[in-house]
Design a protein around this motif. Structure first.
Motif, short mmCIF file in Angstrom:
data_model
loop_
_atom_site.label_atom_id
_atom_site.label_comp_id
_atom_site.label_asym_id
_atom_site.label_seq_id
_atom_site.Cartn_x
_atom_site.Cartn_y
_atom_site.Cartn_z
N MET A 681 0.80 -1.21 0.00
CA MET A 681 0.00 0.00 0.00
C MET A 681 0.84 1.27 0.00
SD MET A 681 -3.11 -0.94 -0.17
CE MET A 681 -2.44 -2.14 -1.29
N ASP A 682 1.99 1.24 0.64
CA ASP A 682 2.75 2.47 0.87
C ASP A 682 4.19 2.35 0.41
OD1 ASP A 682 0.56 3.84 2.22
OD2 ASP A 682 0.90 2.40 3.84
N ASP A 683 4.38 1.78 -0.75
CA ASP A 683 5.73 1.60 -1.24
C ASP A 683 5.81 2.04 -2.70
OD1 ASP A 683 8.33 0.93 -1.62
OD2 ASP A 683 8.03 -1.24 -1.54
N PRO A 684 5.84 3.35 -2.95
CA PRO A 684 5.91 3.84 -4.35
C PRO A 684 7.15 3.34 -5.07
CG PRO A 684 5.39 5.61 -2.81
CD PRO A 684 5.80 4.44 -1.98
N ALA A 685 8.22 3.11 -4.33
CA ALA A 685 9.46 2.69 -4.96
C ALA A 685 9.33 1.33 -5.63
CB ALA A 685 10.58 2.65 -3.93
N ALA A 686 8.33 0.57 -5.20
CA ALA A 686 8.16 -0.75 -5.79
C ALA A 686 7.67 -0.68 -7.22
CB ALA A 686 7.19 -1.58 -4.95
N GLY A 687 7.17 0.50 -7.61
CA GLY A 687 6.70 0.67 -8.98
C GLY A 687 5.45 -0.10 -9.29
N LEU A 688 4.69 -0.46 -8.26
CA LEU A 688 3.48 -1.24 -8.48
C LEU A 688 2.25 -0.35 -8.35
CD1 LEU A 688 4.48 -4.37 -6.42
CD2 LEU A 688 4.75 -3.99 -8.86
N VAL A 689 1.17 -0.86 -8.86
CA VAL A 689 -0.07 -0.09 -8.82
C VAL A 689 -0.54 0.06 -7.39
CG1 VAL A 689 -2.50 -0.13 -9.49
CG2 VAL A 689 -0.74 -0.87 -11.09
N LYS A 690 -0.96 1.26 -7.02
CA LYS A 690 -1.57 1.47 -5.72
C LYS A 690 -3.06 1.20 -5.83
CE LYS A 690 1.04 4.59 -2.80
NZ LYS A 690 0.95 5.85 -2.04
N LEU A 691 -3.51 0.28 -5.03
CA LEU A 691 -4.93 -0.04 -5.09
C LEU A 691 -5.71 0.96 -4.25
CD1 LEU A 691 -4.86 -3.90 -4.66
CD2 LEU A 691 -4.94 -2.57 -6.75
N PRO A 692 -6.91 1.31 -4.66
CA PRO A 692 -7.74 2.19 -3.84
C PRO A 692 -8.16 1.48 -2.56
CG PRO A 692 -8.98 1.31 -5.70
CD PRO A 692 -7.55 0.92 -5.93
N THR A 693 -8.59 2.28 -1.60
CA THR A 693 -8.96 1.69 -0.30
C THR A 693 -10.00 0.61 -0.45
OG1 THR A 693 -8.47 3.77 0.81
CG2 THR A 693 -9.88 2.21 1.98
N GLY A 694 -10.95 0.80 -1.32
CA GLY A 694 -12.00 -0.19 -1.49
C GLY A 694 -11.49 -1.53 -1.94
N ALA A 695 -10.38 -1.53 -2.64
CA ALA A 695 -9.82 -2.80 -3.11
C ALA A 695 -9.23 -3.62 -1.98
CB ALA A 695 -8.76 -2.53 -4.18
N ARG A 696 -9.02 -2.99 -0.86
CA ARG A 696 -8.46 -3.71 0.29
C ARG A 696 -9.54 -4.44 1.08
NH1 ARG A 696 -4.71 1.11 2.88
NH2 ARG A 696 -4.17 2.12 0.90
N VAL A 697 -10.79 -4.09 0.86
CA VAL A 697 -11.90 -4.71 1.57
C VAL A 697 -12.35 -5.94 0.80
CG1 VAL A 697 -14.23 -4.41 2.47
CG2 VAL A 697 -12.61 -2.49 2.49
N PRO A 698 -12.36 -7.09 1.41
CA PRO A 698 -12.71 -8.32 0.69
C PRO A 698 -14.20 -8.41 0.40
CG PRO A 698 -12.37 -8.80 2.99
CD PRO A 698 -11.98 -7.37 2.81
N ASP A 699 -14.52 -9.21 -0.58
CA ASP A 699 -15.91 -9.59 -0.81
C ASP A 699 -16.28 -10.75 0.11
OD1 ASP A 699 -16.29 -7.81 -3.06
OD2 ASP A 699 -15.01 -9.19 -4.20
N ILE A 700 -15.32 -11.65 0.29
CA ILE A 700 -15.58 -12.87 1.06
C ILE A 700 -14.47 -13.05 2.08
CG2 ILE A 700 -15.79 -15.39 0.94
CD1 ILE A 700 -16.82 -15.08 -1.91
N ILE A 701 -14.86 -13.44 3.29
CA ILE A 701 -13.89 -13.82 4.33
C ILE A 701 -14.14 -15.28 4.67
CG2 ILE A 701 -13.18 -13.51 6.72
CD1 ILE A 701 -13.83 -10.57 6.48
N LEU A 702 -13.09 -16.08 4.58
CA LEU A 702 -13.15 -17.48 4.98
C LEU A 702 -12.36 -17.63 6.27
CD1 LEU A 702 -12.61 -19.34 1.58
CD2 LEU A 702 -14.76 -18.67 2.68
N ILE A 703 -12.98 -18.21 7.28
CA ILE A 703 -12.37 -18.38 8.60
C ILE A 703 -12.24 -19.86 8.89
CG2 ILE A 703 -12.53 -17.74 11.04
CD1 ILE A 703 -14.68 -15.68 10.23
N GLY A 704 -11.12 -20.25 9.45
CA GLY A 704 -10.93 -21.65 9.81
C GLY A 704 -9.95 -21.79 10.94
#
Length: 869
Positions: A681-704
């Motif tokens: 999320m906070d590494d511009p030097a990596a040269g990777l796409v920064k995802l918006p906050t909403g992309a960090r929220v899952p659609d599905i959570i699996l617990i085990g």
């Protein structure tokens, strides 16, 4: 010496003997009446045993036992009231001897008056940490008997480890009062069998043979020859036919006989009358067992008034009458009142307490001399003793040993586990949606991880090697080889806790051994561990198949009530047991254990979590604390830990990506193992796409938990494939105004995997942490709990909206075949999750909502968690 002088001396001796007899008799009357007053005020309790065994109590506390009311003296004699319903008798004796006097836990007269009242320190059955001087929690019959065997084991072991010539640091006796009910219980018979085999000669049991139960005579259900049975088990049997006698010498003589041999535990078959002294309508009758006596004031007039005493015609009662008259003159009463202790009786027992305190001080001086004498020649031994006596049972390097072990294991895993990507890592200039892909290291496809029980065994061995305070065993069977299958015995390190005569030629067989061969005695093992833990200075553990812990759940329950930090290792969890079938597949044990207060249940998902579980227990033993208090402060946070491990492979199929180790995650109860994004999320030097906050929220959570976390990760891989394929189809088929539900740099489904090894620890975290893991207040997140070691409707709704759980017992067959038959494979789980996701998308709750638009809109039916923001 003249004849007249001899006659005079003889007369004085007889007079003194008469005074002693009178004081003993008055003491017995006082014990009975105090107990009766307690039960009468509470309108609840049991008086048959306090009346019938008052002569024994007078002898034990007045003549026989070594105890200190003011110090938690490690070499004190232990007394266990296995007939816990007779707690009034124990509380009376603790009051008379002055336990806790001058401190906040004093067993005061006021506390006796609060007997069986809510919040009092004199509960209906004795509870460890509740009342000063109570050694173990008893009540369920037979538990105390088995606890006492554990205390005798602890004494024998510590004596073998620390005692030197001229320094008998540990040489106390354990005394038990047991009744017919105790001996009918299977746990007592298991424990008695082991005690005889181990030749625990410092265990002395008084069997209150009164021939009465609450339903009537014992002949209704009990006709065994107890003496013969115990003799056959290797016990020394002593008959005491006159247990109603007020003369303490008969009890002293029986104890001396028990102590005269060193090869067997002793049982003193003591014939008594239930309710003795309560009058002909009560004595020896089943109604004497429980409840208050209707004729209490008659009994008081008989024992505590001069007229009543003289009516008996007994010479000793005439002496007692004179003592009572003296007390009446002192307080100005015609009959001694309720909750009254004659001054001579109090002085007698308090003096015994003072003598015990002096013995405790002398013992402390002996320990100091011992340490000075052997510090140079045996520094490790002396340091071990000093550390344990100050509450630190683990070495300074115990955590470093775990560090080194885990480092080696993680190096192997890192070299063999691949990476599961939520989506391909793409550059900003890339516009085409990349296909889903996964990365695996060379050779990973053939890599197999260790079984959960193997990890537990290796971690335990790592600790046993450098921590001599760790002692335990497995309830095993030579036919099934349960102990060896559990992997908790390391003969070269622990030896064998056995008298040498029981194992001729077996190396390292002695009481110094730290592995107890419990045999096929699950219930006894767990109850014995409670006694070992109560004795102090030892970290006890017990192991067997998870399903067989059900045999000893009452003992685990007593440990949880008592806050005994015992380590339970359950192996062969869930349907992975395979061919042994449903009788050995503990699908319901996990919720049973989770329902027990003050028990930490840990079902680790990998080696890191397994190490963390051991640390959860070790942290309770790693720091210095004051164990000299007779009762530890009630707020002390200590509790047993149950580690549930697998028969088969344990671990993740891919590397976790959430940045928290399982070792630390266990201590929080639950944590994110694999999140729904890959991009930092906070590494511009990596040269990777920064995802918006909403992309960090899952659609599905699996617990085990346990193996099921890895199962969830495999199911996630399938779900990502399916959603990616479906996404591509949407690209090809959608030609209308509806926008695609996701952008090109993320998968169609965002799935978070949570490992929840310990519900109890997770529930103790603050709400912010709980919410950061579960995202409960995101009402459009679908959460599903997956666990094949649990049955339906057992509390999973606290954490998830839906569950994939065992709805039935298992079945027999190869583990993989059983899992497929019961639909607990990754494809079945993925199908269930996918179906739940699609189904949710087809439900609307609010009028005027638009219809189904695929993945972009659906309405959650999840309720907020209690305490959520």
């Amino acid at each position: 010496m003249s004849t007249m002088q001899e006659a005079s001396d003889l007369s004085k001796l007889k007079e003194a003997a008469g005074d002693d007899a009178a004081l003993d008799t008055l003491s017995i009357y006082t014990i009975r009446l105090l107990a009766a007053d307690m039960v009468d005020k509470a309108s609840s309790g049991h008086l048959g045993t306090p009346f019938g065994c008052a002569p024994l109590a007078n002898a034990l506390w007045g003549k026989i036992m070594h105890f200190s009311p003011f110090q938690r003296w490690l070499n004190r004699d232990r007394f266990v009231l296995s007939v816990g319903h007779a707690s009034a008798l124990l509380y009376v004796m603790l009051h008379l001897t002055g336990n806790g006097l001058g401190g906040q836990y004093v067993v005061s007269m006021e506390r006796l008056k609060q007997f069986r009242q809510a919040g009092s320190s004199t509960p209906g059955h004795p509870e460890f940490r509740m009342t000063s001087g109570v050694e173990v929690t008893t009540g369920p019959l037979g538990q105390g008997f088995a606890n006492a065997v554990g205390m005798a084991i602890a004494e024998a072991h510590l004596a073998a480890r620390f005692n030197k010539e001229g320094f008998p640091l540990f040489d106390n006796y354990t005394y038990v009062l047991a009744g017919d009910g105790c001996l009918m219980e299977g746990v007592s018979q298991e424990a008695a069998s082991l005690a005889g085999h181990l030749k625990l000669s410092k265990l002395i049991v008084f069997y209150d043979d009164n021939k009465i139960t609450i339903d009537g005579g014992t002949n209704l259900a009990f006709s065994e020859d107890t003496a013969t049975i115990f003799a056959a088990k290797g016990w020394n049997v002593i008959q005491l036919p006159n247990g109603d006698s007020h003369d303490p010498r008969i009890f002293e003589k029986a104890v001396e006989e028990a102590k005269s041999q060193t090869e067997k535990p002793s049982i003193i078959v003591m014939r008594t009358t239930i309710g003795a002294g309560a009058g002909p309508n009560v004595e020896g009758k089943s109604k004497a067992h429980g409840g208050k006596f209707a004729n209490l004031e008659e009994i008081r007039a008989k024992y505590f008034s001069p007229d009543g005493l003289r009516k008996s015609g007994q010479a000793v009662d005439k002496k007692v009458a004179e003592m009572v008259e003296s007390e009446m003159a002192r307080i100005g009463e015609k009959v001694l009142p309720k909750f009254f202790v004659p001054s001579q009786v109090e002085r007698k027992f308090r003096q015994r307490g003072d003598e015990g305190d002096q013995m405790a001080c002398a013992w402390n001086r002996m320990v100091g001399k011992y340490c000075r004498t052997f510090r140079e020649s045996e520094p490790n031994l002396v340091q071990d003793l000093e550390d344990r006596m100050h509450g630190k049972y683990l070495s300074d390097n115990w955590r470093k040993d775990l560090d080194e072990y885990l480092r080696k294991e993680m190096k192997i895993l890192d070299a063999n586990l691949g990476t599961l990507l939520n989506h391909a890592e793409v550059r900003e200039e890339e516009v085409a949606p990349p296909p889903f892909k996964r990365l695996k290291s060379d050779g990973a496809l053939g890599f197999k991880q260790k079984a959960g029980r193997v990890y537990a065994s290796e971690v335990l061995k790592c600790l046993v090697q450098n921590n001599p305070a760790i002692m335990g065993g497995a309830a095993d069977a030579s036919v099934c080889q349960v102990a060896s299958s559990c992997g908790v015995h390391f003969p070269e390190l622990q030896g064998h806790f056995l008298p040498a005569s029981r194992a001729p030629g077996l190396a390292k067989a002695s009481y110094a051994g730290r592995y107890i061969h419990f045999g096929v005695r699950e219930h006894a093992m767990l109850a014995i561990l409670n006694g070992v833990c109560s004795y102090s200075l030892i970290i006890p553990y017990g192991c067997t198949f998870t399903v067989f812990f059900q045999y000893g759940l009452p003992a685990i329950r007593m440990a949880a009530i008592s806050k005994f930090p015992i380590f339970y290792i359950g192996t062969h969890d869930s349907i992975d047991v395979g061919e042994d079938g449903p009788t050995h597949q503990p699908v319901e044990v996990l919720p049973q254990l989770r329902a027990m207060p003050n028990l930490l249940v840990v079902r680790p998902a990998d080696v890191s979590e397994t190490v963390g579980a051991f640390e959860v227990l070790g942290d309770q033993y790693a720091n210095f604390r004051d164990i000299s208090q007779y009762v530890d402060p009630k707020p002390l946070a200590r509790r047993p830990v149950f580690l549930m491990t697998s028969r088969g492979e344990l671990g993740f199929p891919y590397k976790p990506n959430a940045g928290i180790s399982g070792r630390e995650g266990v201590k929080r109860g639950a944590y994110v193992v694999h999140d729904c994004f890959d991009v930092p999320m906070d590494d511009p030097a990596a040269g990777l796409v920064k995802l918006p906050t909403g992309a960090r929220v899952p659609d599905i959570i699996l617990i085990g938990s346990g193996q099921d976390v890895g199962l969830c990760m495999k199911a996630k891989e399938i779900l990502l494939k399916w959603s990616s394929s479906f996404y591509e189809q949407l690209h090809k088929s959608f030609d209308g105004p509806v926008p695609l539900p996701v952008s090109h740099n993320q998968p169609c489904l965002k799935i978070r995997i949570i490992s929840m090894p310990c519900w109890e620890l997770f529930d103790e975290q603050d709400q912010d942490y709980q919410e950061s893991v579960l995202l409960s207040n995101y009402t459009d997140v679908l959460s599903i709990y997956v666990e094949k070691a649990a049955t339906k409707n057992t509390g999973h709704d606290k954490y998830a909206q839906y569950s994939v759980l065992m709805p039935s017992f298992g079945l027999s067959g190869k583990g993989a075949d059983v899992e497929r038959k019961l639909e607990f494979t990754e494809d079945f789980v993925a199908s269930k999750v996918w179906a739940a996701w699609i189904d949710r998308g087809r439900h609307v709750q609010v009028a005027a909502d638009t219809g189904d638009r695929g993945f972009s809109t659906w309405v959650s039916r999840m309720a907020r968690r209690v305490g959520g923001n």
